[in-house]
Design a protein around this motif. Structure first.
Motif, PDB file in Angstrom:
ATOM      1  N   ALA A  29      -5.394 -55.676 -56.877  1.00 50.46           N
ATOM      2  CA  ALA A  29      -6.811 -55.611 -56.512  1.00 50.46           C
ATOM      3  C   ALA A  29      -7.565 -56.849 -57.003  1.00 50.46           C
ATOM      4  O   ALA A  29      -8.452 -57.365 -56.321  1.00 50.46           O
ATOM      5  CB  ALA A  29      -7.438 -54.344 -57.094  1.00 50.46           C
ATOM      6  N   ASN A  30      -7.204 -57.327 -58.180  1.00 49.97           N
ATOM      7  CA  ASN A  30      -7.844 -58.508 -58.767  1.00 49.97           C
ATOM      8  C   ASN A  30      -6.941 -59.723 -58.550  1.00 49.97           C
ATOM      9  O   ASN A  30      -5.844 -59.793 -59.082  1.00 49.97           O
ATOM     10  CB  ASN A  30      -8.063 -58.273 -60.268  1.00 49.97           C
ATOM     11  N   ASN A  42     -15.913 -63.339 -59.973  1.00 48.69           N
ATOM     12  CA  ASN A  42     -15.051 -62.320 -59.380  1.00 48.69           C
ATOM     13  C   ASN A  42     -15.665 -60.936 -59.599  1.00 48.69           C
ATOM     14  O   ASN A  42     -15.866 -60.515 -60.731  1.00 48.69           O
ATOM     15  CB  ASN A  42     -13.658 -62.387 -60.018  1.00 48.69           C
ATOM     16  N   ARG A  73     -14.452 -58.061 -59.476  1.00 51.17           N
ATOM     17  CA  ARG A  73     -13.597 -57.153 -60.250  1.00 51.17           C
ATOM     18  C   ARG A  73     -13.781 -57.381 -61.750  1.00 51.17           C
ATOM     19  O   ARG A  73     -13.430 -56.522 -62.560  1.00 51.17           O
ATOM     20  CB  ARG A  73     -12.128 -57.393 -59.888  1.00 51.17           C
ATOM     21  N   GLU A  78     -10.752 -46.268 -53.334  1.00 46.18           N
ATOM     22  CA  GLU A  78     -11.200 -46.648 -54.669  1.00 46.18           C
ATOM     23  C   GLU A  78     -12.444 -45.884 -55.103  1.00 46.18           C
ATOM     24  O   GLU A  78     -13.191 -45.355 -54.273  1.00 46.18           O
ATOM     25  CB  GLU A  78     -11.507 -48.143 -54.733  1.00 46.18           C
ATOM     26  N   LYS A  80     -15.110 -47.244 -56.190  1.00 43.51           N
ATOM     27  CA  LYS A  80     -16.324 -47.900 -55.684  1.00 43.51           C
ATOM     28  C   LYS A  80     -16.654 -47.416 -54.268  1.00 43.51           C
ATOM     29  O   LYS A  80     -17.826 -47.395 -53.875  1.00 43.51           O
ATOM     30  CB  LYS A  80     -16.191 -49.419 -55.712  1.00 43.51           C
TER      31      LYS A  80
END
Length: 226
Positions: free
Chosen positions: A20-21, A57, A59, A187, A189
């Motif tokens: 994801a990151n 970023n 994340r 997710e 979020k």
């Protein structure tokens, strides 16, 4: 039938080998820039650029406001002191260095065919990977776009999840209430975005760890009664 809004990464597709990151891969991108443009940058200059890009970023920093790739790369290379460099050129070489391989999940297109046969309304709502050009991700998912009435990215609406701006934008396009929308994502979020907008949320758990959640879009069909 509900107005379905789909998250993209982790829900409809993924990038092979990418977490994801993506910040651990920034150095690969900047090294590609360095080699392609023969800049002879020092390791410290490359690391400085990585660190600045990491500071934006989402994340890591949690930002909701979206910035253009050109803006982010202009900030990232400030320590290089090379004013003649074109940020757009850097973006192209940077993402080439990441060697991205998009993979559309096997169940995605069969589900979309089924849903389209029922004449349901569908849209994509995605946060762009930090500094990634919108046109690049659209190119990567070109096979999916014909199945959707709208494609909305964080660049389209100017904000990233969990800001509800993207859902508000879609409700306006569809001329319907936010409560009529159903966001489908993988997710936390995504869930927070739906809650902020006051719409329904369905979580896809492709890890298969939660037996109470659909693990793929085939199981989602049963949840939606298709």
């Amino acid at each position: 039938m509900a107005f379905l809004v789909f998250d993209l990464g982790g829900t409809l597709m993924k990038y092979q080998g990418m977490p994801a990151n993506w910040s651990d891969f920034y150095l690969d991108g900047f090294q590609r820039v360095n080699d392609a443009l023969q800049l002879n940058l020092t390791n410290q200059e490359l690391m400085d650029a990585c660190e600045i890009l990491r500071s934006y970023n989402p994340r890591i920093c949690g930002r909701e406001k979206e910035y253009s790739p050109e803006y982010l790369f202009e900030k990232a290379i400030v320590s290089w002191n090379r004013p003649s460099l074109c940020p757009s050129t850097l973006v192209e070489y940077f993402f080439d260095g990441l060697k991205l391989v998009p993979i559309i999940y096997d169940d995605t297109i069969p589900f979309l065919n089924l849903y389209r046969a029922g004449r349901g309304h569908a849209a994509i709502l995605t946060d762009l990977p930090s500094a990634m050009p919108d046109q690049l991700i659209r190119q990567h998912i070109s096979k999916l776009l014909p199945y959707f009435g709208f494609y909305v990215s964080s660049a389209t609406c100017g904000y990233r999840k969990p800001n509800p701006a993207g859902l508000q934008y879609l409700a306006g396009k569809w001329k319907t209430k936010l409560s009529e929308l159903c966001l489908i994502g993988d997710e936390e979020k995504d869930e927070k975005t739906a809650k902020a907008a006051g719409c329904r949320f369905i979580k896809i758990d492709r890890s298969g760890k939660n037996p109470q959640l659909p693990h793929n879009l085939s199981e989602l069909s049963s949840v939606l009664g298709l």
